[in-house]
Write a protein that holds these residues in place. Structure first.
Motif, PDB file in Angstrom:
ATOM      1  N   ASP A  89      29.394 -14.165  25.113  1.00 63.71           N
ATOM      2  CA  ASP A  89      29.056 -15.202  24.041  1.00 63.71           C
ATOM      3  C   ASP A  89      27.559 -15.668  24.271  1.00 63.71           C
ATOM      4  N   ARG A  90      27.668 -16.239  25.334  1.00 63.63           N
ATOM      5  CA  ARG A  90      26.096 -17.222  25.246  1.00 63.63           C
ATOM      6  C   ARG A  90      24.973 -16.657  25.502  1.00 63.63           C
ATOM      7  N   LEU A  91      25.043 -15.519  26.236  1.00 65.99           N
ATOM      8  CA  LEU A  91      24.328 -14.823  26.547  1.00 65.99           C
ATOM      9  C   LEU A  91      23.194 -14.219  24.956  1.00 65.99           C
ATOM     10  N   ALA A  92      24.459 -13.618  23.700  1.00 64.64           N
ATOM     11  CA  ALA A  92      24.348 -13.103  22.710  1.00 64.64           C
ATOM     12  C   ALA A  92      23.412 -13.844  22.334  1.00 64.64           C
ATOM     13  N   ASP A  93      24.543 -15.463  21.988  1.00 65.46           N
ATOM     14  CA  ASP A  93      23.988 -16.706  20.930  1.00 65.46           C
ATOM     15  C   ASP A  93      22.067 -16.684  21.874  1.00 65.46           C
ATOM     16  N   LEU A  94      21.826 -16.375  22.448  1.00 64.49           N
ATOM     17  CA  LEU A  94      20.501 -17.048  23.408  1.00 64.49           C
ATOM     18  C   LEU A  94      19.823 -15.939  23.837  1.00 64.49           C
ATOM     19  N   THR A  95      19.889 -14.697  22.607  1.00 65.69           N
ATOM     20  CA  THR A  95      19.619 -12.828  22.743  1.00 65.69           C
ATOM     21  C   THR A  95      19.202 -12.907  23.818  1.00 65.69           C
TER      22      THR A  95
END
Length: 329
Positions: free
Chosen positions: A45-51
């Motif tokens: 989720d964190r990696l997705a938020d950071l694109t």
């Protein structure tokens, strides 16, 4: 390594594993990293938020890691944009503060006097000292007469002195010899010297003063009642005179870590006893002499009684005559 870009250790580890094997699923990531599924999903989720992850075009529902060249560059660009935005906000805030300070100055215009600012009451003095201390760049000179300092005064001074000393500002302060017998004030002076401050003592001091960077001075309006208020001045002539007075007193004062003042070999008088005789010979009362020496009236009377006994004098008048005859004055 990438925490400054917003990646915690778990997110960075998952990102590295996905770069090594983009087709691995959550179960494979848990096994290779030896962490629980909630940890992996939170990292995803964190990696997705950071694109740093995007939807796979070949496998619907799967995620694909964005290349470091592209993904980390985007993170840096976002941080630069955020920094620029914060700098712009800071510039606007500084302008607002400058306007507020100017407006405040007009509100307190009644306290301004020729060549300085009249500070009425302890709160006004404390506020001004906080501002002046925060602006210090090189040195602050202080003369603290009155012997033992009050607990309230020491408590108010401690954070200001500590801030200045930790910023590398030189603090030179002169107290009266009598503070060596006051545990609380003496402990404070030792604390100051431990942080790099320099402290000396003298039997009698000029009126209380603080001089900031050799350009601004704060002195009491009434030296006999420092609670009445103070005058803050930047008049070069006044400040230069106060600095000269400080330096003259400093040269004759005793370093805090030095040995106690020796008695005069010829007379057997201590500096405090000699000063007491001099003060009383000018007509000062016991109360006035005690204030000048920074000791109690009881101490003055005890010392005077001992001096009269040594002089074999029945009265103070006779003691004064005999002291003069012996060259004690």
């Amino acid at each position: 390594m990438l925490e400054l870009l917003g990646l915690d250790a778990a997110a960075e580890a998952v990102y590295r594993e996905m770069l090594a094997d983009p087709e691995g699923g959550v179960a494979e990531l848990c096994e290779r990293l030896d962490v629980s599924e909630p940890v992996v999903r939170a990292a995803l989720d964190r990696l997705a938020d950071l694109t740093l992850l995007r939807a796979s075009r070949e496998r619907p529902g799967a995620l694909w890691p964005v290349s470091p060249e592209r993904g980390l560059e985007l993170l840096l660009r976002r941080q630069e944009e955020e920094l620029a935005r914060r700098q712009q906000e800071l510039a606007v805030s500084k302008a607002a503060v400058a306007r507020a300070v100017a407006e405040y100055a007009t509100l307190r215009s009644a306290t301004l006097v020729d060549g300085g600012e009249r500070l009425v009451g302890l709160d006004a003095i404390q506020s001004k000292l906080e501002v002046l201390t925060a602006r210090l760049t090189t040195e602050c000179l202080g003369v603290m007469p009155g012997g033992a300092q009050s607990a309230a005064s020491l408590a108010a001074s401690r954070p200001l002195d500590e801030d200045a000393l930790r910023r590398g500002v030189s603090l030179r302060t002169i107290y009266q010899d009598s503070v060596r017998n006051d545990p609380e004030t003496f402990a404070y002076t030792q604390w100051m010297t431990g942080l790099g401050g320099r402290v000396r003592t003298a039997p009698v001091l000029p009126p209380r003063m603080l001089v900031f960077d050799g350009t601004t001075a704060v002195v009491p309006i009434d030296p006999e009642n420092t609670r009445a208020g103070a005058l803050c001045t930047e008049e070069p002539g006044i400040v230069a005179s106060l600095v000269a007075l400080f330096e003259q007193t400093w040269e004759t004062a005793l370093p805090l870590g030095g040995d106690p003042r020796p008695e005069d070999a010829a007379t057997g008088l201590s500096p405090g006893e000699r000063e007491l005789l001099r003060l009383l010979s000018t007509g000062l009362t016991d109360d006035a002499a005690a204030k000048r020496l920074g000791v109690s009236v009881r101490t003055v009377r005890r010392q005077m009684a001992a001096l009269m006994e040594r002089l074999e004098a029945a009265s103070r008048f006779e003691a004064g005559l005999k002291a003069a005859q012996r060259g004690w004055l």
